[in-house]
Design a protein around this motif. Sequence first.
Motif, PDB file in Angstrom:
ATOM      1  N   GLN A 103       0.831  -1.199   0.000  1.00 29.35           N
ATOM      2  CA  GLN A 103       0.000   0.000   0.000  1.00 29.35           C
ATOM      3  C   GLN A 103       0.860   1.242   0.000  1.00 29.35           C
ATOM      4  O   GLN A 103       1.829   1.331   0.748  1.00 29.35           O
ATOM      5  N   LEU A 104       0.482   2.201  -0.802  1.00 25.37           N
ATOM      6  CA  LEU A 104       1.198   3.464  -0.857  1.00 25.37           C
ATOM      7  C   LEU A 104       1.186   4.127   0.526  1.00 25.37           C
ATOM      8  O   LEU A 104       0.146   4.233   1.142  1.00 25.37           O
ATOM      9  N   GLY A 105       2.345   4.536   0.990  1.00 26.12           N
ATOM     10  CA  GLY A 105       2.410   5.239   2.264  1.00 26.12           C
ATOM     11  C   GLY A 105       2.435   4.336   3.474  1.00 26.12           C
ATOM     12  O   GLY A 105       2.457   4.804   4.602  1.00 26.12           O
ATOM     13  N   GLU A 106       2.412   2.998   3.245  1.00 26.56           N
ATOM     14  CA  GLU A 106       2.490   2.096   4.394  1.00 26.56           C
ATOM     15  C   GLU A 106       3.586   1.081   4.134  1.00 26.56           C
ATOM     16  O   GLU A 106       3.368   0.038   3.541  1.00 26.56           O
ATOM     17  N   LEU A 107       4.795   1.430   4.568  1.00 31.43           N
ATOM     18  CA  LEU A 107       5.918   0.541   4.288  1.00 31.43           C
ATOM     19  C   LEU A 107       5.926  -0.637   5.242  1.00 31.43           C
ATOM     20  O   LEU A 107       5.664  -0.504   6.427  1.00 31.43           O
ATOM     21  N   LYS A 108       6.202  -1.817   4.665  1.00 34.52           N
ATOM     22  CA  LYS A 108       6.326  -3.012   5.491  1.00 34.52           C
ATOM     23  C   LYS A 108       7.677  -3.631   5.193  1.00 34.52           C
ATOM     24  O   LYS A 108       8.156  -3.578   4.068  1.00 34.52           O
ATOM     25  N   GLU A 109       8.278  -4.246   6.216  1.00 31.18           N
ATOM     26  CA  GLU A 109       9.547  -4.933   6.017  1.00 31.18           C
ATOM     27  C   GLU A 109       9.376  -6.033   4.978  1.00 31.18           C
ATOM     28  O   GLU A 109      10.087  -6.122   3.997  1.00 31.18           O
TER      29      GLU A 109
END
Lengths: 321, 337
Positions: free
Chosen positions: A260-266
């Motif tokens: 998701q744009l704007g929600e960074l996940k490892e």
Amino acid sequence: MSSLLQVQDLQVGWGNKKKFTHILDNVSFTVKKGEAVGIVGESGCGKSMTALSIMGLLPANIEYDAGSIQFGSTDLTKLTQNEMNKIRGKDISMVFQEPMTSLNPSFTIGNQLAEAFKYHSNYSKQEIREKSIEVLKKVRVPDPAQKLDVYPHNLSGGLRQRVMIAIALACNPKILIADEPTTALDVTIQAQILDLMNDLRQTEDMAIMMITHDLGVVAETCDRAIVMYAGQVIEEATVEELFEAPYHPYTRGLMLSAPQLGELKEKLHVIPGTVPDIGSVTKGCRFAERCELATNLCREETPQLEEFDNERKVRCWHKMT
Amino acid sequence: MAQNDMNNTLLKVKDLKKHYPIKKGILGGEIGAIKAVDGVSFEVKRGETFSIVGESGCGKTTTGMCLNNLIEPTSGEIYFNDKQVSFRQKKDFQEVRKNMQVIFQDPYSSLNPKHSIQRIISEPLVINKMGTKSEIEDRVQSLIRLVGLDSYHLNRYPHELSGGQKQRVGIARALALNPDLIICDEPVSALDVSIQSQILNLFEELQEKFNLTYIFISHDLSVVEHISDRVAVMYLGKIVEQGTREEIFNDPKHPYTQALLSSVPVAKPKSKNNRTRIVLEGDPPSPQNPPSGCHFHERCPVKIEACKKAYPDMREVNNLHKVACHLVSENLSITTQ
């Protein structure tokens, strides 16, 4: 709001009396007047087939097996092709995925727009031309009078999709079925088309059935969402509720695995394995193979689509809350 | 993403151009050119993921294919490992191609349907004479497991595999020669969401394991945000903005980048979503006949007089963040919202 279209236990598939394979298995949902419903799922989940069964456009070897599609007081599955022709394009119309291939390259835009009027009205040639210009204006095609005389290859992808929508809107349909209307388009053009569809829904007072694989598109355009997996409806909820707390593990997995744009996940969430082939799962839940919550119950007994408060439905033995 | 050797430049591209001539008449006289790629410059550091984003027709794929001469560039300089690559010398770019492999977009059409998976993966090893028959077989065995498939898959043919499995074969083939750099041209756009996340995770695992460098070409901004270290945004054959992932996604300067980011639908209900969408008017112009001045000015919501006259120079906002926009060079604030 009253219900406009009611699909009840629809079964569609191919085969003979001995062996019949279902592509759609007990699909049920309703579309209310003026509402936007999203049907989401990955390729092969039966979302396009659902649209084609409503339109009466099933491919040659595929047939209705059971269930009904109630539109007003008529059951669309019982109609002959001639009777269906009167409804198709007038009360229910459809926008297809590929604007490049769904317009006929050897006819002008005006010609293809006129076809809709010729079938469903008694307008004279001059009236048809005026009406065509009017409907092109509605979908915000610049310079509509001049566009009537050009061929599809002269137009860009975004404009072609606008023309497709114009053809679908020509006879003021009650329901517009849009099958991946923006998948073939660039994001900036997609934003234009989604904006247009949102506006038209308000001004034309029609229901929209949006078929897509993109959860983002559903979130931005729809009121209610239906999630499909391997030919079954597995979850149905309002968009607010669905994105707030999905009940089905597949829906949840789908949301987590898309970046998701704007929600960074490892690391991205992974749903292991692939969608099962049509007809390969004969008992139990069709998602059990890939589900992290699956138990013996899931592998043995087929869960039913159960309704909870507020018209929320889910097909799972271990619904997440 | 590997952080070591971050200052080590692996690839340097200077003023790369690819112009396709437009010919007309019996004699085939040139009457103009389609500028698919028009003066693109960037650097890629060892171990990082450098993404090129843009809409269809912006030249991102052409740029990628020019790097290893799959498309012969019209002009420009490319330095790989500090050595200039010559496009005219076959020996020269063949050597470079060993270290610069490609993964293509469509796994259905990029694998030869008549060849077994074994043959597809071993082909680069055979062509480059990387050992005896049994050595190559061992290498193929280890490659197929590396990408999460089993050795029984080697005897199959592409049509027997699913889309995700085919893309894994494509990755194994690209890894066969132990390259430094892999150019990934839209590697996940043909895949379903649940398969896409499997492949993206595989990319990251492999990068950590082998200190790979990726050039990731994509139109999907959410995927790019997930995987990149640095990003370049292209519009009509030119890079309009480049910077680190955080700079591009959290603080975009170019109005086109801002519009592009705001156009992406987000999977959140409307009430939770407080973004305002910038809807651009019209379509991207044709590269055959680009508008005067800044190519974006006809669709730009904040254009000024200067935009119609001259193409803006690349300005540095800071060390890594560069933007080609008159409003940035004149220090005007850009707020398209």
